[in-house]
Scaffold this active site. Structure first.
Site, PDB file in Angstrom:
ATOM      1  N   LYS A  79      46.880  16.736  65.936  1.00 36.27           N
ATOM      2  CA  LYS A  79      45.899  17.399  66.812  1.00 36.27           C
ATOM      3  C   LYS A  79      45.591  16.490  67.999  1.00 36.27           C
ATOM      4  CE  LYS A  79      41.405  19.777  66.610  1.00 36.27           C
ATOM      5  NZ  LYS A  79      40.260  20.155  65.749  1.00 36.27           N
ATOM      6  N   SER A 154      38.968  24.996  65.576  1.00 37.14           N
ATOM      7  CA  SER A 154      39.616  24.460  66.756  1.00 37.14           C
ATOM      8  C   SER A 154      41.010  23.861  66.507  1.00 37.14           C
ATOM      9  CB  SER A 154      38.725  23.383  67.369  1.00 37.14           C
ATOM     10  OG  SER A 154      38.619  22.270  66.491  1.00 37.14           O
ATOM     11  N   SER A 178      36.861  23.679  61.425  1.00 37.80           N
ATOM     12  CA  SER A 178      38.022  23.672  62.325  1.00 37.80           C
ATOM     13  C   SER A 178      39.372  23.403  61.678  1.00 37.80           C
ATOM     14  CB  SER A 178      37.795  22.668  63.458  1.00 37.80           C
ATOM     15  OG  SER A 178      36.899  23.192  64.392  1.00 37.80           O
TER      16      SER A 178
END
Lengths: 485, 97
Positions: A79, A154, A178
Site C-alpha cells: 500500500k 482505503s 480499511s
C-alpha cells in the site's frame, strides 16, 4: 497451473522446490499487471525493473540457502502509505507526488528479510481517508469482479490487485476498516491485527492510535503466513508490543468444536442488506455445524462508535498531517508571499477535498472551547466501547459480523454524501477503537455477483482464534482462493 | 439541536489547520462540518460521568532509550527530497521580519 492463480504458499513452495524461479514468478505478475491495469488501476507505481533485479537476487539467496522463508520470491504489492526506500511513496496524494523515502517501513523490511519481491505500490484513498479508493489523486481503482463498482477502501488497490492476480498477496493498513471492508468487497481475505502487533514505523500516519498494518491474501493460510513475517516488536514504534506468540500459522487447524461465537443483535438490524445478512448467517451456521457454539447477544453502544471514531481519527489526522508543509519533501506551491502563505497555499493545493474536510474537523474538535465537549467526550466513549467488548469476550471467543452493510457500491455513488459513506464503517470501526484483531473472509456473492465477506473479531492478542475459525470455515468452500476470475 | 458555525470560527479553524479555502470550499466545509457535528452530538446521549478519557487501549508506558545515533548520516538523501535547497539546508521564505 497458472502462476498468477496460485496462493502465496503454493507459489513459495514451488520456488523453494526450484520448479518455478523467483524471476518467472515476478514476470508472470508483471504480465498480469500489464494486462489488467488499464481497467483496474490497482497500482500508483509499478516497479518492473526493481522487481526483476530483486527477484534475481532473491533467487540467488534461495539457491545459496540464505533465505528459506515460505514466501521467498513471491511477488507482493505494498500500500502506498508505507515508506519504501528510493521508491515513490505518494499516500494517494498530490502533496507527496515526488516523495522518495530515505528508509523502509519496518513491516516491509520484515518482508524483505523473508525474500519478498515488491512489484509496486498500490492505490489508496488519499492518506487512507475514504472507503472506496476514489479519493486518490492518481485515479480510482475499480473492482476486478465488476469494474463498474468500487473495490472498497482505503486499501482498495491492495485488495483489487490480489483479487485480479496482479500480485500474490499485499500489505494494507486499517484505521477504521480499511483492510477488512475492501477485502470483503474484492472477495479476498484480510486481517487487521491487534494494535501494536505490526510496527507502524514508516507507515505514514493517519490516526496513530488506530492505524495498524495487516496482510491481504487469497486465503486464510496466506494471511497467517504473512502476518507471522511482518509482526515484530520494534523499538522504533513506541506503541509496538512485545508479544509472546508470533506463530500465527499454528492456528491453521480445521476444528472449531466448542468455540463460542457471539452474534451481536445490534449488528443485524436495519441498514444491513438482506443478501449480506443471509450470507453471513449461513456462514455462521456452517461453523455451528462444525461444532461451534453460537449465541446472540446485545453488544450495546454500537451507534456511538462512528461519531467517536470520526472525532478521534480527524483530531489525530489534523495533527499528523501538519508535517506536510512544503519544506522538507513533497509538493510546494509555485508562488507565495512569506512563510505562512507558502504553508497555506501548499496545503490547500496539495490536499484533496476529503483530507481537507477531516483536517478542518480535527482542528475544530481540538480547538480550545471545544476540546472537552468533543475530543475528551470521544475518548470517554472509546473507554465505554472497550468495556462493552471486554464484557462480550468474557463470554465469547469471538464475534461474528458483516464486514460492511452492503456489497461494493457503483463508482461515483459514495462521495456525494460523506456522512452516508462514514456510516458504511459501522461494523469495522469498533475494532480499531478497542484495538481488537479482525479478519474478513469471503462467504459468497450477492445476486449481482459481488463478493460478501464475514468479519470475525477477536479479543486483544487472540488472532489465533479468529484465524482458526476463518480457516475452518474456508475448508468448506470449494471456491476459496480463486480470486475474481 | 442543529450546529451553526460562524464565518469567524471557520476563519479561525482555517488558521489552525493552515488551509486557505476558496469561498465555495468554505461554504461546503461549513455545511459539512455542521452536519458532522450534529451527528457527533449523538454522543451527548451517553452518560460518561466519571469515565476516564482513554487515549491508549493497553496499559503501556513510554519507552525511553539512550540518545545514540543508529541510522547514520542520511542528509544527502534527505535533502534530495527538498522542494528548494541551498547548500546543506532547506530553503524557506524569510521567517523573521
Amino acid at each position: 497451473m497458472d502462476i498468477c492463480s496460485m496462493t502465496a504458499l503454493e507459489l513459495g513452495k514451488k520456488i523453494q522446490q526450484k520448479e518455478i524461479s523467483a524471476v518467472e514468478a515476478v514476470k508472470a505478475a508483471l504480465e498480469c499487471i500489464e494486462d489488467r491495469e488499464p481497467e483496474i488501476n490497482s497500482f500508483v507505481t509499478v516497479d518492473a525493473e526493481g522487481a526483476l533485479k530483486r527477484a534475481e537476487e532473491v533467487q540467488k539467496s534461495i539457491e545459496e540457502g540464505t533465505i528459506v522463508s515460505p514466501l521467498a520470491g513471491v511477488p507482493v504489492g505494498i500500500k502506498d502509505n508505507m515508506c519504501t526506500k528510493g521508491l515513490l511513496t505518494t499516500c494517494g496524494s498530490k502533496i507527496l507526488k515526488n516523495f522518495k523515502p530515505t528508509f523502509t517501513a519496518e513491516a516491509v523490511r520484515n518482508l524483505e528479510r523473508a525474500g519478498a519481491v515488491i512489484v509496486g505500490k498500490t492505490n489508496m484513498d488519499e492518506f487512507a481517508m475514504g472507503s472506496t479508493t476514489e479519493t486518490s489523486y492518481y485515479g480510482e481503482t475499480r473492482n476486478p469482479w465488476n469494474p463498474a463498482h468500487v473495490p472498497g477502501g482505503s486499501s482498495g488497490g491492495s485488495c483489487a490487485a490480489v483479487a485480479a492476480g496482479e500480485c500474490t498477496y499485499a500489505l494494507g493498513s486499517d484505521t477504521g476498516g480499511s483492510i477488512r471492508q475492501p477485502s470483503s468487497f474484492c472477495g479476498v481475505v484480510g486481517i487487521k491485527p491487534t494494535y501494536g502487533t505490526v510496527s507502524r514505523y514508516g507507515l505514514i500516519a493517519y490516526g496513530s492510535s488506530l492505524d495498524q498494518i495487516g496482510p491481504v491474501g487469497k486465503n486464510v493460510a496466506d494471511c497467517a503466513a504473512v502476518l507471522e513475517i511482518i509482526a515484530s516488536h520494534d523499538k522504533k514504534d513506541s506503541t509496538s508490543i512485545d508479544r509472546k506468540d508470533y506463530d500465527f500459522t499454528s492456528a491453521l487447524v480445521d476444528d472449531v468444536k466448542g468455540m463460542r461465537i457471539g452474534i451481536p443483535r445490534d449488528y443485524f438490524l436495519e441498514g444491513l442488506d438482506c443478501e449480506v445478512k443471509e450470507n453471513i448467517l449461513n456462514a455462521v451456521k456452517v461453523l455451528e455445524d462444525k461444532g461451534a457454539v453460537v449465541e446472540e447477544f446485545d453488544l450495546s453502544l454500537v451507534q456511538y462508535a462512528i461519531p467517536a471514531y470520526y472525532v478521534i481519527a480527524s483530531a489525530e489526522a489534523s495533527s499528523n498531517l501538519s508535517r506536510f508543509d512544503g519544506v522538507k519533501y513533497g509538493y510546494r506551491t509555485e508562488t507565495y508571499e512569506g512563510l505562512h502563505d507558502m504553508y497555506k497555499k501548499t496545503r490547500s493545493e496539495g490536499f484533496g477535498a476529503e483530507v481537507k474536510r477531516r483536517i478542518m474537523l480535527g482542528s475544530f474538535v481540538l480547538s480550545s472551547g471545544y476540546y472537552d465537549a468533543y475530543y475528551l467526550k470521544a475518548l470517554r466513549t472509546k473507554a465505554l466501547i472497550k468495556k462493552a467488548f471486554d464484557s462480550a469476550f468474557e463470554t465469547y471467543d469471538m464475534i461474528a459480523a458483516p464486514a460492511a452493510p452492503a456489497t461494493a457500491p457503483r463508482l461515483g455513488e459514495s462521495l456525494s454524501d460523506p456522512l452516508k459513506m462514514y456510516l458504511g464503517d459501522i461494523y469495522t470501526i469498533s475494532a480499531n477503537l478497542a484495538g481488537l484483531p479482525g479478519i474478513s473472509v469471503p462467504v459468497g456473492t450477492d445476486s449481482l455477483g459481488l463478493p460478501i465477506g464475514m468479519q470475525l473479531i477477536g479479543n486483544c492478542f487472540e488472532e489465533k482464534k479468529i484465524i482458526r475459525a476463518a480457516y475452518a470455515y474456508e475448508q468448506t468452500r470449494a471456491d476459496a482462493g480463486k480470486g475474481a476470475d | 439541536m442543529a450546529n451553526k458555525i460562524s464565518d469567524e470560527t471557520m476563519e479561525y479553524v482555517g488558521i489552525l489547520a493552515k488551509l486557505r479555502l476558496s469561498d465555495e470550499e468554505k461554504e461546503n466545509a461549513k455545511s459539512d462540518m455542521e452536519k458532522m457535528l450534529d451527528y457527533i452530538d449523538t454522543l451527548n446521549e451517553l452518560d460518561t460521568t466519571g469515565v476516564e478519557p482513554m487515549s491508549h487501549v493497553f496499559p503501556v508506558n513510554n519507552v525511553f532509550r539512550e540518545d545514540i545515533v543508529e541510522n547514520g548520516d542520511g542528509s544527502e538523501d534527505t535533502l534530495a527530497n527538498a522542494p528548494l535547497k541551498k547548500e546543506q539546508g532547506f530553503k524557506v521564505p524569510k521567517t523573521i521580519g
